[in-house]
Design an enzyme around this catalytic site. Structure first.
Site, PDB file in Angstrom:
ATOM      1  N   CYS A  36       0.836  -1.200   0.000  1.00  0.00           N
ATOM      2  CA  CYS A  36       0.000   0.000   0.000  1.00  0.00           C
ATOM      3  C   CYS A  36       0.871   1.250   0.000  1.00  0.00           C
ATOM      4  O   CYS A  36       0.621   2.192  -0.764  1.00  0.00           O
ATOM      5  CB  CYS A  36      -0.924  -0.012   1.213  1.00  0.00           C
ATOM      6  SG  CYS A  36      -2.159   1.316   1.213  1.00  0.00           S
ATOM      7  N   CYS A  37       1.912   1.267   0.836  1.00  0.00           N
ATOM      8  CA  CYS A  37       2.819   2.411   0.882  1.00  0.00           C
ATOM      9  C   CYS A  37       3.516   2.610  -0.460  1.00  0.00           C
ATOM     10  O   CYS A  37       3.708   3.751  -0.899  1.00  0.00           O
ATOM     11  CB  CYS A  37       3.865   2.218   1.982  1.00  0.00           C
ATOM     12  SG  CYS A  37       3.277   2.505   3.664  1.00  0.00           S
ATOM     13  N   CYS A  62      -1.010   8.819   6.800  1.00  0.00           N
ATOM     14  CA  CYS A  62      -2.371   8.495   6.382  1.00  0.00           C
ATOM     15  C   CYS A  62      -3.247   8.287   7.617  1.00  0.00           C
ATOM     16  O   CYS A  62      -2.792   7.791   8.650  1.00  0.00           O
ATOM     17  CB  CYS A  62      -2.376   7.237   5.524  1.00  0.00           C
ATOM     18  SG  CYS A  62      -1.590   7.441   3.914  1.00  0.00           S
ATOM     19  N   CYS A  84      -3.462   4.840   9.350  1.00  0.00           N
ATOM     20  CA  CYS A  84      -2.172   4.309   9.791  1.00  0.00           C
ATOM     21  C   CYS A  84      -1.492   5.181  10.839  1.00  0.00           C
ATOM     22  O   CYS A  84      -0.310   4.985  11.137  1.00  0.00           O
ATOM     23  CB  CYS A  84      -1.245   4.140   8.588  1.00  0.00           C
ATOM     24  SG  CYS A  84      -1.859   2.987   7.349  1.00  0.00           S
ATOM     25  N   CYS A 136       8.195   3.709   5.528  1.00  0.00           N
ATOM     26  CA  CYS A 136       7.250   3.440   4.446  1.00  0.00           C
ATOM     27  C   CYS A 136       7.943   3.186   3.123  1.00  0.00           C
ATOM     28  O   CYS A 136       7.299   2.791   2.152  1.00  0.00           O
ATOM     29  CB  CYS A 136       6.269   4.605   4.290  1.00  0.00           C
ATOM     30  SG  CYS A 136       7.063   6.158   3.838  1.00  0.00           S
TER      31      CYS A 136
END
Length: 233
Positions: free
Chosen positions: A115-116, A198, A201, A225
């Protein structure tokens, strides 16, 4: 450019002078990535105050706090700077979410890093394309991963020089400067969020916790990240 010479020069200067010096050494290709955190707000302030020829950009992952968007508006209005916004590739986000769901990052480190990568690293790669110097807000005090950084480092991944003008600043020094200069900052900092990424997170931290404890709090590994992974190593 010789990095040893560059580091020696930067070590004898304050943060504002470091930025000015870098711009004097490179006629073009100097960029600054802002996450709108406290460190980056200070750097934006120093760039704008000195009218430095630095291209400023930010990454919009699509899952930021509303307070972060509000701060972006306030920052542009205050400093009259162009902040270029880079978004993730929509097709890659759609494929990931359709395959694994909207919160797959909670399920494994691999999913979180995927995702990162899609939301941050790939857009960063596009933002840095053609750049010669990348200015960041990294401070040595932020985490153990960053204790051994230098003012100037070679980033082999992006084939450019990375500059950390606030490397030697303490958190107290940072906060005093923000208050003194009336620099706009994210209101979440007043609610226990020293590091803001985010929304799903990031959480507030408890008294005594490390300042990065609120990032990917469900993981116990060294938490990066991927934006600064090579340099952190």
């Amino acid at each position: 450019m010789d990095l040893n010479h560059l580091n020696s020069a930067l070590a004898s200067l304050d943060a504002a002078e470091r930025l000015k010096y870098i711009c004097s050494q490179f006629e073009s290709g100097v960029v600054f990535s802002t996450s709108l955190g406290q460190e980056d707000q200070v750097i934006t302030h120093l760039i704008a105050r000195q009218h430095l020829p630095v291209s400023v950009f930010t990454l919009d992952t699509g899952r930021l706090f509303q307070e972060t968007y509000d701060l972006l508006d306030r920052t542009i209005a205050r400093y009259k700077v162009q902040v270029n916004i880079f978004f993730p590739d929509a097709s890659r986000v759609e494929a990931m979410v359709n395959e694994k769901g909207p919160n797959s990052f909670y399920e494994s480190v691999e999913n979180r890093k995927e995702c990162c990568f899609i939301r941050k690293v790939e857009p960063l790669n596009r933002a840095l394309k053609g750049a010669r110097v990348w200015i960041t807000g990294l401070r040595a005090e932020q985490s153990e991963n960053r204790h051994n950084l230098s003012y100037a480092e070679w980033d082999g991944t992006h084939q450019l020089i990375k500059i950390n003008p606030l490397l030697d600043w303490t958190l107290d020094q940072l906060l005093v400067f923000i208050e003194k200069e009336n620099i706009p900052y994210n209101k979440l900092h007043d609610k226990g969020f020293p590091s803001i990424g985010c929304k799903p997170c990031t959480r507030a931290i408890e008294p005594g916790e490390d300042i990065r404890a609120g990032r990917w709090w469900w993981e116990s590994s060294k938490k990066e990240c991927g934006l600064h992974q090579e340099t952190a190593k």
